[in-house]
Design a protein around this motif. Structure first.
Motif, PDB file in Angstrom:
ATOM      1  N   LEU A 203      84.691  76.018  35.480  1.00 55.56           N
ATOM      2  CA  LEU A 203      85.055  74.635  35.804  1.00 55.56           C
ATOM      3  C   LEU A 203      86.450  74.562  36.400  1.00 55.56           C
ATOM      4  O   LEU A 203      86.668  73.869  37.407  1.00 55.56           O
ATOM      5  N   LEU A 204      87.391  75.262  35.806  1.00 60.00           N
ATOM      6  CA  LEU A 204      88.774  75.244  36.292  1.00 60.00           C
ATOM      7  C   LEU A 204      88.848  75.770  37.722  1.00 60.00           C
ATOM      8  O   LEU A 204      89.564  75.212  38.560  1.00 60.00           O
ATOM      9  N   HIS A 205      88.086  76.802  38.017  1.00 60.82           N
ATOM     10  CA  HIS A 205      88.093  77.396  39.356  1.00 60.82           C
ATOM     11  C   HIS A 205      87.406  76.488  40.387  1.00 60.82           C
ATOM     12  O   HIS A 205      87.926  76.279  41.483  1.00 60.82           O
ATOM     13  N   GLN A 206      86.232  75.945  40.027  1.00 60.27           N
ATOM     14  CA  GLN A 206      85.436  75.190  40.995  1.00 60.27           C
ATOM     15  C   GLN A 206      85.723  73.693  41.009  1.00 60.27           C
ATOM     16  O   GLN A 206      85.581  73.049  42.049  1.00 60.27           O
ATOM     17  N   PHE A 207      86.104  73.137  39.860  1.00 61.15           N
ATOM     18  CA  PHE A 207      86.273  71.686  39.737  1.00 61.15           C
ATOM     19  C   PHE A 207      87.512  71.365  38.899  1.00 61.15           C
ATOM     20  O   PHE A 207      87.399  70.776  37.816  1.00 61.15           O
ATOM     21  N   PRO A 208      88.702  71.749  39.374  1.00 61.23           N
ATOM     22  CA  PRO A 208      89.909  71.596  38.541  1.00 61.23           C
ATOM     23  C   PRO A 208      90.219  70.157  38.146  1.00 61.23           C
ATOM     24  O   PRO A 208      90.834  69.932  37.104  1.00 61.23           O
ATOM     25  N   ASP A 209      89.780  69.179  38.934  1.00 62.85           N
ATOM     26  CA  ASP A 209      90.097  67.783  38.649  1.00 62.85           C
ATOM     27  C   ASP A 209      88.969  67.030  37.948  1.00 62.85           C
ATOM     28  O   ASP A 209      89.064  65.819  37.743  1.00 62.85           O
ATOM     29  N   SER A 210      87.908  67.718  37.570  1.00 61.22           N
ATOM     30  CA  SER A 210      86.771  67.064  36.938  1.00 61.22           C
ATOM     31  C   SER A 210      87.078  66.686  35.492  1.00 61.22           C
ATOM     32  O   SER A 210      87.767  67.413  34.777  1.00 61.22           O
ATOM     33  N   SER A 211      86.523  65.579  35.056  1.00 62.62           N
ATOM     34  CA  SER A 211      86.651  65.204  33.648  1.00 62.62           C
ATOM     35  C   SER A 211      85.967  66.233  32.754  1.00 62.62           C
ATOM     36  O   SER A 211      86.363  66.416  31.602  1.00 62.62           O
ATOM     37  N   TRP A 212      84.971  66.934  33.270  1.00 67.60           N
ATOM     38  CA  TRP A 212      84.285  67.964  32.483  1.00 67.60           C
ATOM     39  C   TRP A 212      85.186  69.178  32.270  1.00 67.60           C
ATOM     40  O   TRP A 212      85.107  69.843  31.233  1.00 67.60           O
ATOM     41  N   THR A 213      86.062  69.456  33.231  1.00 66.04           N
ATOM     42  CA  THR A 213      87.047  70.529  33.058  1.00 66.04           C
ATOM     43  C   THR A 213      88.006  70.148  31.943  1.00 66.04           C
ATOM     44  O   THR A 213      88.343  70.970  31.080  1.00 66.04           O
ATOM     45  N   ASN A 214      88.430  68.901  31.938  1.00 63.69           N
ATOM     46  CA  ASN A 214      89.310  68.422  30.881  1.00 63.69           C
ATOM     47  C   ASN A 214      88.628  68.512  29.512  1.00 63.69           C
ATOM     48  O   ASN A 214      89.239  68.951  28.537  1.00 63.69           O
ATOM     49  N   LYS A 215      87.361  68.112  29.443  1.00 63.20           N
ATOM     50  CA  LYS A 215      86.628  68.172  28.181  1.00 63.20           C
ATOM     51  C   LYS A 215      86.498  69.606  27.682  1.00 63.20           C
ATOM     52  O   LYS A 215      86.461  69.859  26.476  1.00 63.20           O
ATOM     53  N   ALA A 216      86.409  70.547  28.608  1.00 65.74           N
ATOM     54  CA  ALA A 216      86.264  71.959  28.242  1.00 65.74           C
ATOM     55  C   ALA A 216      87.603  72.657  28.012  1.00 65.74           C
ATOM     56  O   ALA A 216      87.615  73.797  27.565  1.00 65.74           O
TER      57      ALA A 216
END
Length: 188
Positions: A169-182
């Protein structure tokens, strides 16, 4: 011309879902809703969508005006699409218009989450991978990465699977709320 054969009664849909071991696609619509009209015209008329629904889901279509009999699902806007497990428990929800690709990706996510919730991890994995391989640009991908990691963790009892999901997630979607949740998974 083929079309989706919608059921109109939840009890019957639940019986069908339980027998067929398929999740229910619970579609709240309003005949006056432009998004619902577009779902009918562009999405539900697609041969690919029709075949997908027939293979993977028990379709249930309910007019929002008849909502009183289905209040436990709290649909407040249309179109609302809810994936229910075989016992009628909500696994996933989408609100608003979805084109055919967005629809199929969202349905794969709901199906994967349904199988995950009942401990069918291998079947969940199949649907997560279909999202990653066939719909890599759709907006459900970050959520699919998150739940795929959680599913692998639950299946293997290996915390490293959570950390892998976070790193992806951090690599592909750094600004996603799912990255934050993870993000707590980085500490594993």
């Amino acid at each position: 011309m083929a079309s989706i054969e919608w059921q109109t009664a939840l009890g019957y849909a639940e019986d069908s879902a339980y027998s067929a071991r398929k999740p229910i696609l619970f579609y709240y619509f309003d005949p006056q809703c432009i998004g619902c009209q577009q779902m009918d015209a562009a999405t539900y008329s697609s041969d690919t969508v029709i075949r997908f629904v027939e293979k993977h889901l028990i379709p249930l279509r309910v007019d929002i005006e008849k909502k009183s009999s289905y209040e436990r699902y709290s649909a407040i806007w249309t179109p609302t699409l809810i994936i229910l497990d075989y016992k009628g428990h909500e696994a996933h929800r989408s609100i608003g218009f979805l084109n055919p690709d967005q629809f199929i990706a969202a349905m794969h996510l709901g199906i994967a989450k349904t199988h995950f919730s009942v401990g069918e991890y291998d079947t969940a994995k199949v649907h997560f991978e279909k999202i990653f391989n066939h719909f890599p640009k759709e907006n459900v991908v970050p959520e699919a990465i998150f739940f795929s990691g959680v599913s692998r963790y639950k299946h293997k009892n290996d915390p490293a699977e959570l950390k892998k999901a976070y790193e992806k997630l951090l690599h592909q979607f750094p600004d996603s709320s799912w990255t934050n949740k993870a993000s707590p998974f980085r500490l594993l």
